[in-house]
Design an enzyme around this catalytic site. Structure first.
Site, PDB file in Angstrom:
ATOM      1  N   GLN A 126       0.833  -1.201   0.000  1.00 38.66           N
ATOM      2  CA  GLN A 126       0.000   0.000   0.000  1.00 38.66           C
ATOM      3  C   GLN A 126       0.869   1.252   0.000  1.00 38.66           C
ATOM      4  O   GLN A 126       1.840   1.332   0.750  1.00 38.66           O
ATOM      5  CB  GLN A 126      -0.891  -0.008   1.251  1.00 38.66           C
ATOM      6  CG  GLN A 126      -1.971   1.055   1.215  1.00 38.66           C
ATOM      7  CD  GLN A 126      -2.898   0.971   2.420  1.00 38.66           C
ATOM      8  OE1 GLN A 126      -2.477   1.099   3.558  1.00 38.66           O
ATOM      9  NE2 GLN A 126      -4.165   0.741   2.170  1.00 38.66           N
ATOM     10  N   GLY A 127       0.532   2.210  -0.833  1.00 40.92           N
ATOM     11  CA  GLY A 127       1.242   3.494  -0.859  1.00 40.92           C
ATOM     12  C   GLY A 127       0.270   4.630  -0.608  1.00 40.92           C
ATOM     13  O   GLY A 127      -0.078   5.372  -1.538  1.00 40.92           O
ATOM     14  N   SER A 129      -0.086   6.459   3.061  1.00 43.02           N
ATOM     15  CA  SER A 129       0.433   7.424   4.032  1.00 43.02           C
ATOM     16  C   SER A 129       1.728   8.073   3.542  1.00 43.02           C
ATOM     17  O   SER A 129       2.512   7.469   2.810  1.00 43.02           O
ATOM     18  CB  SER A 129       0.714   6.739   5.360  1.00 43.02           C
ATOM     19  OG  SER A 129      -0.467   6.239   5.912  1.00 43.02           O
ATOM     20  N   SER A 161       4.158  -1.844   4.400  1.00 43.82           N
ATOM     21  CA  SER A 161       4.570  -3.210   4.712  1.00 43.82           C
ATOM     22  C   SER A 161       4.876  -3.960   3.416  1.00 43.82           C
ATOM     23  O   SER A 161       4.164  -3.797   2.420  1.00 43.82           O
ATOM     24  CB  SER A 161       3.456  -3.955   5.460  1.00 43.82           C
ATOM     25  OG  SER A 161       3.168  -3.293   6.662  1.00 43.82           O
ATOM     26  N   GLU A 244     -11.084  -2.864   4.093  1.00 44.09           N
ATOM     27  CA  GLU A 244     -10.148  -3.151   5.180  1.00 44.09           C
ATOM     28  C   GLU A 244     -10.893  -3.275   6.499  1.00 44.09           C
ATOM     29  O   GLU A 244     -10.556  -4.062   7.358  1.00 44.09           O
ATOM     30  CB  GLU A 244      -9.104  -2.040   5.268  1.00 44.09           C
ATOM     31  CG  GLU A 244      -8.113  -2.266   6.388  1.00 44.09           C
ATOM     32  CD  GLU A 244      -7.074  -1.152   6.488  1.00 44.09           C
ATOM     33  OE1 GLU A 244      -6.007  -1.418   7.001  1.00 44.09           O
ATOM     34  OE2 GLU A 244      -7.359  -0.027   6.041  1.00 44.09           O
ATOM     35  N   SER A 381      -6.058   6.227  13.561  1.00 47.08           N
ATOM     36  CA  SER A 381      -5.709   6.245  14.980  1.00 47.08           C
ATOM     37  C   SER A 381      -6.966   6.297  15.835  1.00 47.08           C
ATOM     38  O   SER A 381      -8.052   6.632  15.363  1.00 47.08           O
ATOM     39  CB  SER A 381      -4.840   7.463  15.289  1.00 47.08           C
ATOM     40  OG  SER A 381      -5.645   8.631  15.260  1.00 47.08           O
TER      41      SER A 381
END
Lengths: 398, 349
Positions: A126-127, A129, A161, A244, A381
């Site tokens: 995943q790109g 953030s 990741s 997700e 968060s």
């Protein structure tokens, strides 16, 4: 209202349980080498695929199982109950990239990628953030300009990741810097072997390289790799995130329930001055409270799945469950460290001092405790979750 | 598996809510708490006419013929309204009398279901000091009992035995003074060898139903507290903005809604387990009690804080919820007792 499953669902459960029990790999590599882990995941995913269990939530027309929501719930419960390993390196492809292509991709994109993702042939990362776009994801700044048939990308992503073993990346780039921030973003499939990409691992508080920074220096990506419309990437990304937070998350909750059982096992065999920790009234009540909370988490999940099954749209309460789960996970791990006391401090060999058949995961708690810190940060968060609950569920002013 | 209410259940709940909003609005609850108990009489009679006390009683015994699930919806609404009155004792008495035979029992059943007899609930452990059952007579020394002063009957759960006592009988002593929770006032009850007819019902079974329904009441109140806080935080302005736009307040409201939702899910699951007689129903009820107590007590406290200085006043309704939360925690087993039950299960006992 009913807590019972239908006979057909019970048959599905029996079938899933039997298959997982007979086929789950038990030789999970004890190595942090991602290439080793990948080989393991690929073999496991291939087995799932060939038996018709891959892509449990994917529609049948794309090779998936096409399971109902309740069947997905059952599948993930059984998967976690058997402690079957998650094909972690394949998670993004199976749960983000693939479902996004199904929802928004072109026929060519689907034909090229979906079968490979499903079989475990390709790893996706995943790109999203960036160093300056975390909670404020829409503030991302990685630029992409069109040059002929290519997008030329320059910028930086973070917390990626498996970037160093992935073939593909779901990448969000800014294609219109003049537009309002949500309206100038494009979702694109980035080949990770493209010229101009540099990957640097990030070491986490546990001392392991868990994810990476990715740098892009005039990386050329074919225009045909754009998914959805140009400058409509925010909407495409939001659909990805709702996957997700969807059913793939269910297994985490069953695993958390096992973790509370592990906690009771730990307290059963850990002596205090007055006897076993589990016979201490205060510790026993604290574990009992966590046991009650993890049971309530399951009921909340069942209620959320029931609502979604009835209405067809993801339940607005997903953030409530996510917040409850992530803080609960931290309380579980923190209590284990208290019970371990000085034994926590000795990680050698593998932190397993006093490990026994009755307490086989004694050495895992130090890592679980540290890993739990990420649970209220990753995927939104806890502060963002509370904003979402306050504003979207309760309707409080921004 | 479906933990959402059916269309019929939604309609039942909506009609109960609209009944309570018109018959027992907060202004009337306040009047009752401030010394006008007669204000409850008309709504109570009306509830009896509507069959609220016998929702789960089979229709051949004069009830409505629903199940404990519909009763759960009723109690959620009672909690939301912070309704005063001995609802729990009266509904449990209707359960206990459902199978009773004989003319006297049938008359009692009719009186309880119609709301002509109000029933206070007494839960005594077998062997508790000062309690004694002998030849259909019951002795009990000085127990704190909710709503006893305005009840015609006492439903006594003693071990697994269920008994019914008339408050007008000789030997019944009920004294009341100043109380902490005025929407659920307690009295001190002493019974001196009073006639106590044994009913053909299990006290353990009634405690389970009572736990589920009181949890539902706490869930309704906890959810109502979220609504009250959100409503106030949306209109109360400081620094030129509604205070609900500040994260300190917004996040507290979010936590309140998480607690209310966890308690609701646990209570629904536990009540369904009870209806289906699942093996783990006692565990599920303990889970519900722990979560519901946490939600009610904490949400009531947070709601005071969200109202600032107003929250500390008698004029604001917040304090009634704070006090009722303690009433809930104290009946049919404290959280601590339920945590000990869960711990015993973890020990494999």
């Amino acid at each position: 209202m009913d807590i019972r499953f239908t006979p057909a669902e019970e048959r599905f459960r029996a079938e899933a349980r039997a298959w997982i029990e007979a086929n789950k790999p038990t030789d999970l590599p004890d190595s942090r080498d991602l290439a080793v882990r990948r080989d393991f995941d690929v073999a496991w995913q291939r087995k799932l695929h060939d038996a018709g269990w891959a892509g449990i939530s994917w529609p049948k027309e794309y090779g998936g199982r096409g399971a109902t929501l309740i069947e997905q719930l059952i599948w993930f419960e059984e998967f976690a109950r058997a402690d079957a390993p998650e094909p972690a390196t394949l998670f993004v492809g199976l749960n983000h990239g693939g479902p996004t292509l199904i929802a928004c991709g072109t026929d060519e994109q689907k034909a090229e990628h979906l079968p490979r993702i499903l079989r475990g042939d390709t790893v996706w990362c995943q790109g999203f953030s960036e160093p300056n776009a975390g909670s404020d994801l829409a503030g991302l700044q990685t630029r992409a300009v069109f040059d002929g048939d290519d997008l030329v990308v320059t910028g930086q992503k973070i917390w990626t990741s498996f970037a160093n073993i992935a073939e593909w990346q779901e990448l969000l780039v800014r294609t219109d810097p003049e537009a309002p921030k949500h309206k100038g973003i494009t979702w694109v499939i980035c080949p990770m072997d493209a010229k101009g990409i540099e990957i640097r691992p990030i070491r986490t508080m546990s001392g392991h390289d868990e994810f990476c920074e990715v740098f892009y220096d005039e990386v050329r990506i074919p225009r045909r790799n754009v998914v959805g419309r140009i400058n409509d990437g925010w909407r495409v990304a939001m659909s990805t995130l709702s996957f997700e937070r969807g059913t793939a998350f269910l297994a985490h909750q069953v695993r958390l329930c096992r973790m509370v059982e592990d906690l009771a096992s730990l307290a059963r065999v850990t002596p205090l001055a007055t006897g076993a920790a589990l016979d201490d009234v205060e510790i026993a009540r604290r574990i009992a409270r966590l046991r009650a909370e993890v049971e309530a988490l399951r009921s909340m999940t069942y209620r959320s799945v029931s609502k979604t099954a009835r209405t067809g749209v993801p339940s607005a309460e997903a953030s409530i469950i996510r917040l409850f789960f992530s803080e609960l996970q931290q309380r579980v791990a923190a209590l284990a460290t208290e019970i371990l006391g000085v034994d926590l401090l000795d990680l050698d060999p593998a932190g397993s001092r006093g490990r026994s058949d009755a307490d086989p995961v004694r050495g895992e708690w130090a890592w679980r405790f540290l890993a739990a810190f990420s649970s209220t940060i990753a995927a939104g968060s806890k502060d963002i979750q509370r904003n979402i609950i306050g504003e979207r569920v309760l309707g409080l002013p921004r | 598996m479906d933990l959402t209410p059916t269309a019929e259940q939604e309609a039942i709940q909506a009609s109960i809510r609209s009944f309570l909003e018109s018959e027992l609005p907060m202004s009337r609850v306040r009047a009752i708490a401030e010394g006008a108990p007669q204000e409850l009489e008309a709504p109570w009679r009306r509830a009896g006419e509507l069959g609220f006390f016998g929702l789960a009683v089979p229709s051949q015994h004069g009830g409505t013929g629903y199940s404990v699930i519909e009763e759960m919806l009723l109690f959620e609404e009672l909690g939301r309204a912070l309704a005063p009155g001995p609802w729990l004792g009266t509904v449990l008495a209707a359960h206990a009398l459902a199978k009773a035979k004989g003319d006297r029992e049938a008359a009692r059943r009719a009186d309880v279901q119609a709301g002509r007899s109000r029933v206070a609930l007494i839960d005594v452990e077998e062997g508790a000091s000062g309690s004694e059952a002998k030849d259909d007579r019951f002795t009990l020394r000085d127990l704190v009992v909710a709503d006893a002063a305005r009840a015609e009957l006492l439903l006594v759960l003693h071990g697994d035995a269920v008994r019914l006592v008339e408050t007008s009988a000789a030997g019944v002593g009920i004294s009341s003074g100043q109380v902490f929770d005025a929407t659920r006032p307690v009295a001190r009850v002493s019974l001196e060898a009073v006639p106590a007819e044994r009913l053909p019902a299990s006290a353990h079974a009634l405690r389970r139903i009572g736990t589920a329904l009181s949890c539902a009441e706490a869930v309704g109140a906890s959810a109502r507290l979220v609504e009250l806080s959100v409503a106030y935080a949306s209109v109360r302005e400081q620094f030129g903005r509604p205070i609900g736009s500040f994260q300190a307040v917004k996040h507290r409201c979010a936590d309140m809604s998480v607690r209310a939702e966890a308690a609701r899910a646990a209570t629904i699951y536990a009540t369904l387990s009870l209806r289906d007689e699942s093996d783990d129903r006692d565990f599920q009820l303990s889970v519900a009690k722990v979560l519901a107590a946490d939600a009610f007590v904490q949400n009531a406290a947070d709601n005071v804080q969200n109202h600032g200085g107003m929250g500390y006043t008698w004029e604001c309704d917040a304090h009634f919820f704070v006090k009722r939360a303690r009433s809930f925690e104290a009946i049919l087993g404290s959280s601590r007792r339920h945590l000990d039950a869960i711990a015993a299960r973890l020990r494999g006992a």
